[in-house]
Design a protein around this motif. Sequence first.
Motif, PDB file in Angstrom:
ATOM      1  N   ASN A 186       0.828  -1.223   0.000  1.00  0.00           N
ATOM      2  CA  ASN A 186       0.000   0.000   0.000  1.00  0.00           C
ATOM      3  C   ASN A 186       0.850   1.256   0.000  1.00  0.00           C
ATOM      4  N   GLU A 187       1.961   1.175   0.717  1.00  0.00           N
ATOM      5  CA  GLU A 187       2.816   2.353   0.878  1.00  0.00           C
ATOM      6  C   GLU A 187       4.011   2.301  -0.069  1.00  0.00           C
ATOM      7  N   ASN A 188       4.044   1.263  -0.913  1.00  0.00           N
ATOM      8  CA  ASN A 188       5.156   1.077  -1.849  1.00  0.00           C
ATOM      9  C   ASN A 188       6.513   1.082  -1.122  1.00  0.00           C
ATOM     10  N   LYS A 189       6.546   0.358   0.004  1.00  0.00           N
ATOM     11  CA  LYS A 189       7.772   0.335   0.811  1.00  0.00           C
ATOM     12  C   LYS A 189       8.325  -1.076   0.927  1.00  0.00           C
ATOM     13  N   ILE A 190       9.640  -1.139   1.020  1.00  0.00           N
ATOM     14  CA  ILE A 190      10.339  -2.402   1.286  1.00  0.00           C
ATOM     15  C   ILE A 190      10.775  -2.367   2.749  1.00  0.00           C
ATOM     16  N   THR A 191      10.459  -3.428   3.511  1.00  0.00           N
ATOM     17  CA  THR A 191      10.820  -3.401   4.934  1.00  0.00           C
ATOM     18  C   THR A 191      11.890  -4.445   5.282  1.00  0.00           C
ATOM     19  N   LEU A 192      12.230  -5.283   4.324  1.00  0.00           N
ATOM     20  CA  LEU A 192      13.362  -6.211   4.518  1.00  0.00           C
ATOM     21  C   LEU A 192      14.057  -6.363   3.179  1.00  0.00           C
ATOM     22  N   LEU A 193      15.361  -6.265   3.207  1.00  0.00           N
ATOM     23  CA  LEU A 193      16.135  -6.484   1.980  1.00  0.00           C
ATOM     24  C   LEU A 193      17.476  -7.061   2.398  1.00  0.00           C
ATOM     25  N   GLN A 194      17.684  -8.323   2.062  1.00  0.00           N
ATOM     26  CA  GLN A 194      18.974  -8.938   2.367  1.00  0.00           C
ATOM     27  C   GLN A 194      19.479  -9.588   1.095  1.00  0.00           C
ATOM     28  N   MET A 195      20.750  -9.803   1.008  1.00  0.00           N
ATOM     29  CA  MET A 195      21.225 -10.524  -0.176  1.00  0.00           C
ATOM     30  C   MET A 195      22.457 -11.361   0.126  1.00  0.00           C
ATOM     31  N   ASP A 196      22.383 -12.592  -0.352  1.00  0.00           N
ATOM     32  CA  ASP A 196      23.515 -13.515  -0.355  1.00  0.00           C
ATOM     33  C   ASP A 196      23.886 -13.720  -1.807  1.00  0.00           C
ATOM     34  N   GLY A 197      25.167 -13.742  -2.136  1.00  0.00           N
ATOM     35  CA  GLY A 197      25.566 -14.034  -3.509  1.00  0.00           C
ATOM     36  C   GLY A 197      25.650 -12.786  -4.358  1.00  0.00           C
ATOM     37  N   LYS A 198      25.607 -12.984  -5.683  1.00  0.00           N
ATOM     38  CA  LYS A 198      25.853 -11.854  -6.589  1.00  0.00           C
ATOM     39  C   LYS A 198      24.794 -11.753  -7.673  1.00  0.00           C
ATOM     40  N   MET A 199      24.447 -10.486  -7.987  1.00  0.00           N
ATOM     41  CA  MET A 199      23.575 -10.176  -9.130  1.00  0.00           C
ATOM     42  C   MET A 199      24.101  -8.900  -9.754  1.00  0.00           C
ATOM     43  N   THR A 200      23.813  -8.702 -11.043  1.00  0.00           N
ATOM     44  CA  THR A 200      24.137  -7.412 -11.645  1.00  0.00           C
ATOM     45  C   THR A 200      23.063  -6.413 -11.203  1.00  0.00           C
TER      46      THR A 200
END
Length: 238
Positions: A186-200
């Motif tokens: 609804n609020e267009n928000k991200i509340t968790l963002l984690q990353m393992d590994g690689k992406m472009t």
Amino acid sequence: MVELMVEGKRTDGRGPYDLRPLKLDVGIVKNAAGSAYIEHGKNKIIAAIYGPRDIHRYGLTVERATIRCRYHMSPFSTDERKAPQPSRREIEISKVIRDALEPSLLLENFPKTSIDIFIEVLQADGGSRSASITAASVALADAGIPMRDLVQAVAVGKVNGTLVVDLSDIEDKEGEADLPVAFMLNENKITLLQMDGKMTVEEFKTAINMAKEAAAKIKEMQKQALVSKYFGQGGQTR
Ligand code: ADP
């Protein structure tokens, strides 16, 4: 390299955009203020809420409720028996789940209280933090905690060079990247963002959009689970 993608199909037969089967039940624990049970793939997880309860402990915020979260994996939840005491991983996941849910809640409505979120993983299958967030948000709604929006999470990853939604255990462990994301759509928000590994950078942008589309599907299931509990299957008042 483990073959995780053969002729456009994943090891469990899904296409890149397909979610694993997801089932949510609301209000399954009698003694909690709110609760939910989720089966997402082979994950089986209970989320139970206690509170808001008055707290009088020095150092806790008085203007609003304090959220406490415990994510715990039962010893029988993994292939090899997991030691019952909290591991570093469980402590980290407890924190990120709390941080993912906190922005959705109107905590200022409950000064000098605590709201406790207990998460018990009965069976783990990759993406247990995401499934826990999805279940805990529904449990918080079941507990009647006012919220800006439901929160739901899903992991997007890269397997054999292809971006795929909702990683299974083997894709989580053997893939090239794992990106769990939680949303307040609804609020267009991200509340968790984690990353393992690689992406472009391009892959990352595509992955976020894939996660967002998947989150919208999960949100519908969350709403349906709540409607089923409070209004019966067809959405009518019982
Ligand atoms: P998530 O479950 O959120 O994907 P991780 O990426 O840390 O979290 O873990 C991936 C999977 O690895 C888990 O879902 C679980 O199946 C498995 N796993 C995690 N911790 C253990 C452990 N202590 N023993 C055995 N398997 C584990």
